[in-house]
Design a protein around this motif. Structure first.
Motif, mmCIF file in Angstrom:
data_model
loop_
_atom_site.group_PDB
_atom_site.id
_atom_site.type_symbol
_atom_site.label_atom_id
_atom_site.label_comp_id
_atom_site.label_asym_id
_atom_site.label_seq_id
_atom_site.Cartn_x
_atom_site.Cartn_y
_atom_site.Cartn_z
ATOM 1 N N ARG A 5 0.820 -1.208 0.000
ATOM 2 C CA ARG A 5 0.000 0.000 0.000
ATOM 3 C C ARG A 5 0.857 1.263 0.000
ATOM 4 O O ARG A 5 0.613 2.194 -0.770
ATOM 5 N N ALA A 6 1.880 1.293 0.859
ATOM 6 C CA ALA A 6 2.706 2.491 0.964
ATOM 7 C C ALA A 6 3.422 2.787 -0.347
ATOM 8 O O ALA A 6 3.509 3.943 -0.782
ATOM 9 N N ARG A 7 3.928 1.743 -0.998
ATOM 10 C CA ARG A 7 4.628 1.937 -2.272
ATOM 11 C C ARG A 7 3.671 2.426 -3.356
ATOM 12 O O ARG A 7 4.014 3.303 -4.155
ATOM 13 N N ALA B 174 -9.520 -1.001 -0.294
ATOM 14 C CA ALA B 174 -10.216 -1.256 -1.555
ATOM 15 C C ALA B 174 -10.112 -0.058 -2.490
ATOM 16 O O ALA B 174 -9.956 -0.209 -3.709
ATOM 17 N N GLU B 175 -10.175 1.175 -1.917
ATOM 18 C CA GLU B 175 -10.047 2.375 -2.753
ATOM 19 C C GLU B 175 -8.614 2.568 -3.224
ATOM 20 O O GLU B 175 -8.375 2.991 -4.362
ATOM 21 N N ILE B 176 -7.641 2.247 -2.362
ATOM 22 C CA ILE B 176 -6.233 2.386 -2.746
ATOM 23 C C ILE B 176 -5.893 1.414 -3.865
ATOM 24 O O ILE B 176 -5.169 1.750 -4.820
ATOM 25 N N TRP B 177 -6.414 0.197 -3.786
ATOM 26 C CA TRP B 177 -6.102 -0.791 -4.825
ATOM 27 C C TRP B 177 -6.582 -0.338 -6.197
ATOM 28 O O TRP B 177 -6.024 -0.739 -7.223
ATOM 29 N N ALA C 124 0.446 -12.329 1.536
ATOM 30 C CA ALA C 124 -0.458 -13.473 1.333
ATOM 31 C C ALA C 124 -0.934 -13.598 -0.101
ATOM 32 O O ALA C 124 -1.338 -14.679 -0.521
ATOM 33 N N GLY C 125 -0.921 -12.499 -0.860
ATOM 34 C CA GLY C 125 -1.326 -12.606 -2.252
ATOM 35 C C GLY C 125 -2.399 -11.617 -2.654
ATOM 36 O O GLY C 125 -2.821 -10.766 -1.861
ATOM 37 N N THR C 126 -2.847 -11.755 -3.899
ATOM 38 C CA THR C 126 -3.808 -10.823 -4.495
ATOM 39 C C THR C 126 -4.882 -11.603 -5.238
ATOM 40 O O THR C 126 -4.598 -12.649 -5.837
ATOM 41 N N ARG C 127 -6.106 -11.093 -5.186
ATOM 42 C CA ARG C 127 -7.215 -11.682 -5.934
ATOM 43 C C ARG C 127 -7.879 -10.599 -6.766
ATOM 44 O O ARG C 127 -8.280 -9.560 -6.240
ATOM 45 N N VAL C 128 -7.973 -10.841 -8.061
ATOM 46 C CA VAL C 128 -8.673 -9.936 -8.968
ATOM 47 C C VAL C 128 -9.968 -10.627 -9.402
ATOM 48 O O VAL C 128 -9.939 -11.750 -9.925
ATOM 49 N N THR C 129 -11.083 -9.966 -9.163
ATOM 50 C CA THR C 129 -12.397 -10.531 -9.471
ATOM 51 C C THR C 129 -13.021 -9.791 -10.639
ATOM 52 O O THR C 129 -13.161 -8.571 -10.606
ATOM 53 N N VAL C 130 -13.360 -10.545 -11.668
ATOM 54 C CA VAL C 130 -14.004 -9.981 -12.857
ATOM 55 C C VAL C 130 -15.430 -10.521 -12.924
ATOM 56 O O VAL C 130 -15.643 -11.727 -12.905
ATOM 57 N N ARG C 131 -16.389 -9.611 -12.983
ATOM 58 C CA ARG C 131 -17.798 -9.994 -13.091
ATOM 59 C C ARG C 131 -18.310 -9.582 -14.464
ATOM 60 O O ARG C 131 -18.174 -8.429 -14.865
ATOM 61 N N LEU C 132 -18.881 -10.560 -15.193
ATOM 62 C CA LEU C 132 -19.291 -10.327 -16.570
ATOM 63 C C LEU C 132 -20.739 -10.759 -16.785
ATOM 64 O O LEU C 132 -21.210 -11.689 -16.114
ATOM 65 N N PRO C 133 -21.438 -10.129 -17.727
ATOM 66 C CA PRO C 133 -22.774 -10.619 -18.087
ATOM 67 C C PRO C 133 -22.649 -11.941 -18.829
ATOM 68 O O PRO C 133 -21.668 -12.177 -19.533
ATOM 69 N N LEU C 134 -23.628 -12.815 -18.655
ATOM 70 C CA LEU C 134 -23.580 -14.109 -19.329
ATOM 71 C C LEU C 134 -23.650 -13.961 -20.841
ATOM 72 O O LEU C 134 -23.089 -14.737 -21.585
ATOM 73 N N ASP D 41 -20.762 -3.701 -7.534
ATOM 74 C CA ASP D 41 -19.465 -3.924 -6.912
ATOM 75 C C ASP D 41 -19.402 -3.338 -5.506
ATOM 76 O O ASP D 41 -18.422 -2.694 -5.110
ATOM 77 N N GLY D 42 -20.487 -3.536 -4.736
ATOM 78 C CA GLY D 42 -20.518 -3.070 -3.356
ATOM 79 C C GLY D 42 -20.872 -1.608 -3.190
ATOM 80 O O GLY D 42 -20.975 -1.123 -2.061
#
Length: 651
Positions: free
Chosen positions: A430-432, A451-454, A500-510, A591-592
């Motif tokens: 985050r700091a970098r 979440a906003e920083i990402w 611990a890692g990163t997760r990128v979530t993509v939500r798409l219409p069918l 998206d929340g």
């Protein structure tokens, strides 16, 4: 007799050859990982063999010569005369890439790239000339005094362009073949269909012939026949036709069909034809809505009688629409299958150890969406491998396994598909990231959530890479990833934990063609809100509306304050300054992020056919498309996700 125009069959050859190359690539990667078996080797061999035969038919000499060399190497592997070592796998994977380039050139009517052909054939020739260690192979068998073969074509064999007499001639060229025709399946003349294969053969093939040579004869038709091959007894006797009640011997794994069963069939249909069918169904949906609207204008008795028929038509139309849309739906496996090779090659370049895990490959998605999501996903996987995963020595110092893990998963959630790209790497610092944003002059709220920083990752030109390489470091890519996903009506979000890692979530219409929507009215105009975003609707009471910073309105909903947007102002409606009755608010969430859209009234829920505005006019902020209503008017489809990203922070 007029000559046959082979050009009409070339499209099928190109499509099947590319599928074969995909199968070769997957099989070679399985060989490298040690997860392969004899069937995997045979699959790779058959793909090369089929491609060679097709290329020879159409006169694509470079492809024929290259696949012949690859087939010879694979034949040695099947016979146990060669090991699937690193040099073998690397050379054949490079051959797969070269063959793709040759196919592309042939499809465009160009000559094969001479440099690629020369380099590929030279590399394969070098392997064929080098000594190789023997390897055990379940597919190989020592030469014997000959083979007893029972060959029973399936009825559709002729339709695939194969001729049993050619196979018998090839067998006879290997050794002495004594052939007996089996007439057990021959129907009466009155029931005989001349395009169906109904004859079978028993062949005693005498000679010191390797089993893989016999297998090679039938490699072209092994999925279109029942085949049994066994060593010829020491004293061979001419084969006789079996009695009618004799049980058939079927080769294991040959996809044998029991009496009364039928093989599953499929056919290739050009995508434009499917799209045309979908467009026609879309017009049917529009006409059905128009009929329903006009029926409401009739007197009560007539409307009730007609309404029952229209309800049935509506159900049938929806069933038809779902069936047609299913034709365009393909498993996500078609998308995920390209990543094992990508990860393998990139990991080697970066000197990293990586395990790729996939799940949800059976999840189906519209073919058009899959084609347009490939590049964004490729970039996300490359980013996870380059930025996310640490080098092996760093992982060991951190108490992690030397090999990192990248996971690709797909699942259905509501009316959308969710694809996640996850790594167990270092996570985002985050700091970098904040410091890099400051260097670029990007204002960052010190109290902003993670979440906003990402979200800064998606800012054009922003990169946390320590050095610029040919893989990453210029800050170009993630902004394009986001833009492409948004263009599909989708969303992308990032979650990360340092170490611990990163997760990128993509939500798409069918699908991009038809959606369920809620129609709303504003100053006499109708707009459509995609139903998947709608949370609730409620009357707006003046006491629940407040101002933030003296200009932003917020609506209090059960103790939660949501940005309140007047759609008449958002879209510049001419009635914005006029009097209005008590408005209605539709709460939407993306998206929340929640916000409330102020409208005049709810019209109802209906299926709408999505028409592109961008391809016919230009991109319009706040609008994701348009549709035609039952009365012939055009209604705009609101880009709820875009509005949420743009306005949800004011509260």
């Amino acid at each position: 007799m007029a000559a046959i125009d082979l050009a009409q069959f070339q499209a099928t050859f190109f499509a099947e050859s590319r599928e074969g190359l995909d199968a070769m690539e997957a099989g070679l990667l399985a060989l490298e990982s040690g997860a392969a078996n004899a069937e995997t080797i045979n699959t790779v061999f058959r793909a090369a063999h089929s491609m060679k035969g097709g290329a020879a038919t159409f006169g694509f000499t470079a492809i024929t010569d290259t696949t012949h060399l690859a087939e010879t190497l694979l034949d040695q592997l099947r016979a146990g005369r060669r090991a699937a070592d690193a040099a073998f796998v690397d050379a054949l994977l490079a051959t797969v890439d070269a063959l793709r380039a040759m196919l592309d050139a042939a499809e465009r009517g160009l000559d094969a790239p001479a440099g690629i052909v020369r380099a590929t054939c030279s590399r394969l020739d070098g392997l064929l000339g080098a000594a190789s260690a023997p390897a055990a192979s379940a597919a190989a068998a020592p030469p014997t005094g000959g083979w007893r073969i029972h060959f029973r074509p399936r009825p559709g064999l002729y339709a695939s362009g194969n001729d049993p007499s050619r196979l018998l001639r090839e067998l006879d060229a290997l050794g002495r073949a004594r052939v007996t025709c089996d007439l057990a399946d021959l129907p009466p003349l009155s029931a005989l269909d001349p395009v169906e294969a109904r004859l079978a053969w028993r062949i005693d093939l005498e000679g010191d012939i390797p089993r893989d040579a016999v297998d090679g004869v039938f490699a072209w038709v092994d999925t279109e026949c029942d085949l049994d091959i066994a060593p010829l007894p020491a004293i061979a006797t001419p084969a006789a036709a079996p009695p009618a009640d004799a049980p058939e011997t079927r080769a294991a794994g040959s996809g044998a069909i029991e009496p009364g069963e039928h093989a599953e069939t499929s056919m290739r249909v050009a995508v434009p034809k499917i799209d045309a069918l979908i467009n026609l169904v879309g017009e049917l949906v529009i006409n059905q809505a128009s009929l329903k609207q006009r029926a409401s204008l009739l007197d009560a008795a007539a409307a009730e009688s007609l309404g029952a028929c229209l309800d049935e038509i509506e159900r049938n139309t929806r069933d038809l629409q779902e069936a047609v849309m299913a034709v365009r739906m393909v498993p996500v496996e078609a998308l995920f299958s390209r990543f094992p090779r990508l990860v393998r090659d990139l990991a080697a370049r970066l000197s990293k150890k990586v395990q790729l895990q996939t799940s949800g490959e059976g999840t189906e998605l519209d073919k058009g969406v899959i084609e347009r999501i490939v590049d964004p996903l490729v970039h996300l996987v490359r980013n996870a491998l380059d930025h996310g995963l640490e080098p092996p020595e760093d992982r060991l110092r951190a108490g992690k396994p030397a090999a990192g893990t990248i996971s690709l998963s797909a699942s259905h959630q509501g009316g959308s598909i969710v694809i996640e790209v996850t790594d167990d790497g270092r996570g985002i610092d985050r700091a970098r990231l904040v410091a890099k944003a400051a260097e670029r002059g990007i204002a960052v709220d010190p109290g902003a959530s993670d979440a906003e920083i990402w979200q800064l990752v998606f800012h054009p030109g922003l990169s946390t890479a320590g050095a610029i390489t040919d893989i990453s470091g210029r800050g170009v890519g993630m902004d394009v990833v986001r833009r492409n996903i948004l263009a599909l009506g989708g969303e992308v979000a990032i979650a990360s934990e340092p170490g611990a890692g990163t997760r990128v979530t993509v939500r798409l219409p069918l699908t991009l063609a038809i959606l369920d929507g809620m129609s709303v009215a504003v100053d006499g105009e109708t707009y459509v809100l995609p139903l998947g975003y709608v949370v609730e609707s409620l009357q707006v009471r003046p006491a629940d509306v407040n101002l933030v910073a003296a200009r932003h309105r917020v609506l209090r909903v059960r103790g939660e304050y949501l940005p309140l947007l007047a759609m008449r102002e958002l879209f510049g409606s001419p009635g914005a300054a006029g009097a209005q009755r008590q408005p209605v608010a539709v709460v939407v969430e993306s998206d929340g992020r929640k916000l409330a859209l102020e409208i005049d009234e709810l019209v109802g829920q209906q299926q709408v056919v999505v028409k592109s505005i961008e391809s016919n006019y230009r991109r319009v902020d706040g609008v994701s498309g348009a549709t035609i209503l039952g009365d012939g008017r055009v209604a705009l489809i609101v880009d709820v996700g875009g509005l949420a990203r743009r306005y949800a922070r004011v509260a």
